[in-house]
Design a protein around this motif. Structure first.
Motif, mmCIF file in Angstrom:
data_model
loop_
_atom_site.group_PDB
_atom_site.id
_atom_site.type_symbol
_atom_site.label_atom_id
_atom_site.label_comp_id
_atom_site.label_asym_id
_atom_site.label_seq_id
_atom_site.Cartn_x
_atom_site.Cartn_y
_atom_site.Cartn_z
ATOM 1 N N GLY A 30 0.803 -1.216 0.000
ATOM 2 C CA GLY A 30 0.000 0.000 0.000
ATOM 3 C C GLY A 30 0.836 1.266 0.000
ATOM 4 O O GLY A 30 0.312 2.375 -0.057
ATOM 5 N N LYS A 31 2.167 1.095 0.068
ATOM 6 C CA LYS A 31 3.044 2.281 -0.009
ATOM 7 C C LYS A 31 3.669 2.357 -1.394
ATOM 8 O O LYS A 31 3.719 1.361 -2.122
ATOM 9 N N TRP A 32 4.147 3.533 -1.757
ATOM 10 C CA TRP A 32 4.828 3.694 -3.057
ATOM 11 C C TRP A 32 6.237 3.154 -2.940
ATOM 12 O O TRP A 32 6.756 2.977 -1.835
ATOM 13 N N GLU A 33 6.832 2.823 -4.064
ATOM 14 C CA GLU A 33 8.211 2.332 -4.059
ATOM 15 C C GLU A 33 8.918 2.766 -5.343
ATOM 16 O O GLU A 33 8.283 3.092 -6.328
ATOM 17 N N PHE A 34 10.253 2.739 -5.271
ATOM 18 C CA PHE A 34 11.038 2.784 -6.501
ATOM 19 C C PHE A 34 11.161 1.323 -6.921
ATOM 20 O O PHE A 34 11.482 0.459 -6.089
ATOM 21 N N PRO A 35 10.903 1.010 -8.167
ATOM 22 C CA PRO A 35 10.900 -0.403 -8.584
ATOM 23 C C PRO A 35 12.221 -1.099 -8.273
ATOM 24 O O PRO A 35 13.279 -0.456 -8.251
ATOM 25 N N GLY A 36 12.155 -2.412 -8.028
ATOM 26 C CA GLY A 36 13.365 -3.175 -7.760
ATOM 27 C C GLY A 36 13.004 -4.484 -7.100
ATOM 28 O O GLY A 36 11.835 -4.826 -6.992
ATOM 29 N N PRO A 105 7.120 14.223 -9.895
ATOM 30 C CA PRO A 105 8.189 15.218 -9.828
ATOM 31 C C PRO A 105 9.030 14.983 -8.564
ATOM 32 O O PRO A 105 8.471 14.731 -7.487
ATOM 33 N N VAL A 106 10.351 15.053 -8.701
ATOM 34 C CA VAL A 106 11.240 14.789 -7.556
ATOM 35 C C VAL A 106 10.817 15.616 -6.345
ATOM 36 O O VAL A 106 10.754 15.118 -5.216
ATOM 37 N N LYS A 107 10.456 16.878 -6.578
ATOM 38 C CA LYS A 107 10.175 17.779 -5.439
ATOM 39 C C LYS A 107 8.871 17.423 -4.723
ATOM 40 O O LYS A 107 8.604 17.896 -3.618
ATOM 41 N N GLU A 108 8.021 16.572 -5.355
ATOM 42 C CA GLU A 108 6.738 16.215 -4.729
ATOM 43 C C GLU A 108 6.774 14.838 -4.051
ATOM 44 O O GLU A 108 5.771 14.404 -3.475
ATOM 45 N N LEU A 109 7.926 14.168 -4.102
ATOM 46 C CA LEU A 109 7.981 12.779 -3.601
ATOM 47 C C LEU A 109 7.533 12.645 -2.141
ATOM 48 O O LEU A 109 6.817 11.714 -1.792
ATOM 49 N N LEU A 110 7.916 13.590 -1.300
ATOM 50 C CA LEU A 110 7.599 13.452 0.129
ATOM 51 C C LEU A 110 6.103 13.601 0.402
ATOM 52 O O LEU A 110 5.638 13.289 1.494
ATOM 53 N N GLU A 111 5.324 14.002 -0.619
ATOM 54 C CA GLU A 111 3.872 14.105 -0.422
ATOM 55 C C GLU A 111 3.206 12.737 -0.524
ATOM 56 O O GLU A 111 2.035 12.584 -0.214
ATOM 57 N N ASP A 113 3.204 8.416 0.271
ATOM 58 C CA ASP A 113 3.554 7.523 1.368
ATOM 59 C C ASP A 113 4.534 6.437 0.889
ATOM 60 O O ASP A 113 4.153 5.548 0.124
ATOM 61 N N PHE A 114 5.785 6.565 1.313
ATOM 62 C CA PHE A 114 6.832 5.589 0.967
ATOM 63 C C PHE A 114 7.233 4.840 2.232
ATOM 64 O O PHE A 114 7.010 5.326 3.337
ATOM 65 N N PRO A 115 7.899 3.669 2.096
ATOM 66 C CA PRO A 115 8.428 2.991 3.294
ATOM 67 C C PRO A 115 9.434 3.919 4.002
ATOM 68 O O PRO A 115 10.062 4.752 3.357
ATOM 69 N N GLU A 116 9.581 3.751 5.306
ATOM 70 C CA GLU A 116 10.472 4.598 6.120
ATOM 71 C C GLU A 116 11.863 4.784 5.505
ATOM 72 O O GLU A 116 12.389 5.892 5.468
ATOM 73 N N ALA A 117 12.429 3.683 5.028
ATOM 74 C CA ALA A 117 13.822 3.744 4.546
ATOM 75 C C ALA A 117 13.968 4.706 3.371
ATOM 76 O O ALA A 117 15.046 5.234 3.111
ATOM 77 N N ASN A 118 12.866 4.968 2.666
ATOM 78 C CA ASN A 118 12.960 5.798 1.455
ATOM 79 C C ASN A 118 13.137 7.279 1.756
ATOM 80 O O ASN A 118 13.533 8.045 0.882
ATOM 81 N N ARG A 119 12.857 7.651 3.005
ATOM 82 C CA ARG A 119 12.932 9.074 3.355
ATOM 83 C C ARG A 119 14.324 9.616 3.040
ATOM 84 O O ARG A 119 14.481 10.645 2.377
ATOM 85 N N ILE A 121 16.515 8.426 0.984
ATOM 86 C CA ILE A 121 16.777 8.404 -0.466
ATOM 87 C C ILE A 121 16.194 9.667 -1.091
ATOM 88 O O ILE A 121 16.842 10.374 -1.854
ATOM 89 N N ILE A 122 14.951 9.977 -0.706
ATOM 90 C CA ILE A 122 14.259 11.130 -1.274
ATOM 91 C C ILE A 122 14.979 12.429 -0.902
ATOM 92 O O ILE A 122 15.210 13.294 -1.751
ATOM 93 N N GLN A 123 15.397 12.503 0.351
ATOM 94 C CA GLN A 123 16.105 13.725 0.772
ATOM 95 C C GLN A 123 17.409 13.883 -0.015
ATOM 96 O O GLN A 123 17.729 14.961 -0.503
#
Ligand SMILES: Nc1nc2c([nH]c(=O)n2[C@H]2C[C@H](O)[C@@H](COP(=O)(O)OP(=O)(O)OP(=O)(O)O)O2)c(=O)[nH]1
Ligand SMILES: [Mg+2]
Length: 129
Positions: A30-36, A105-111, A113-119, A121-123
């Motif tokens: 139910g969270k977003w991810e970068f594929p892999g 858009p990269v600047k909207e990623l934090l809007e 819901d990603f898994p905790e570890a992705n925070r 990466i996004i920053q």
């Protein structure tokens, strides 16, 4: 608890990143991810990434660069995310396994819901671009 080694692709195009919605029933569902996906025994990260992106979103990776490595303990699972940016690929990505997907858009990623570890990466992405 053993650590799962995961190859993760940050697929970049014109300031956007391609993201997929994880199915409800899997870990971090139910969270977003970068594929892999999991790096199999005997595979390099690049080989795993190329394989997983072909399977999951139907693209052929042509150019990727190591970006960062994150280790995270979710309590029920420990992961070692080996993140590569993907700047060259053939094909238009889509959710080949029926998963929802979109360019964000990269600047909207934090809007989203990603898994905790992705925070982290996004920053790092938002600082780098
Ligand atoms: N693919 C991916 N996995 C992530 C990210 N962030 C994060 O914590 N993970 C975790 C979720 C999972 O516990 C683990 C492995 O991801 P996965 O479930 O996609 O592994 P996989 O593709 O081989 O599994 P499967 O779909 O074949 O069942 O990594 C991310 O951005 N992308
Ligand atoms: Mg996967």
């Amino acid at each position: 608890m053993k650590e799962v080694h995961v190859a993760v692709g940050v697929i970049l195009k014109d300031g956007n990143v391609f993201v997929c919605l994880r199915p409800q029933q899997v870990h971090q569902g139910g969270k977003w991810e970068f594929p892999g996906g999991k790096v199999d025994a005997g595979e390099t990260v690049e080989e795993a990434l190329t394989r997983e992106l072909a399977e999951e979103i139907g693209i052929t990776v042509e150019a990727s660069q190591p970006f960062m490595v994150i280790q995270h303990d979710y309590g029920d699972k420990r992961v070692r995310l080996d993140i590569h940016t993907v700047t060259g690929f053939v094909g238009e990505p889509y959710g080949r396994e029926g998963q929802r997907s979109r360019w964000c858009p990269v600047k909207e990623l934090l809007e989203s819901d990603f898994p905790e570890a992705n925070r982290a990466i996004i920053q790092h992405l938002q600082n780098a671009l």
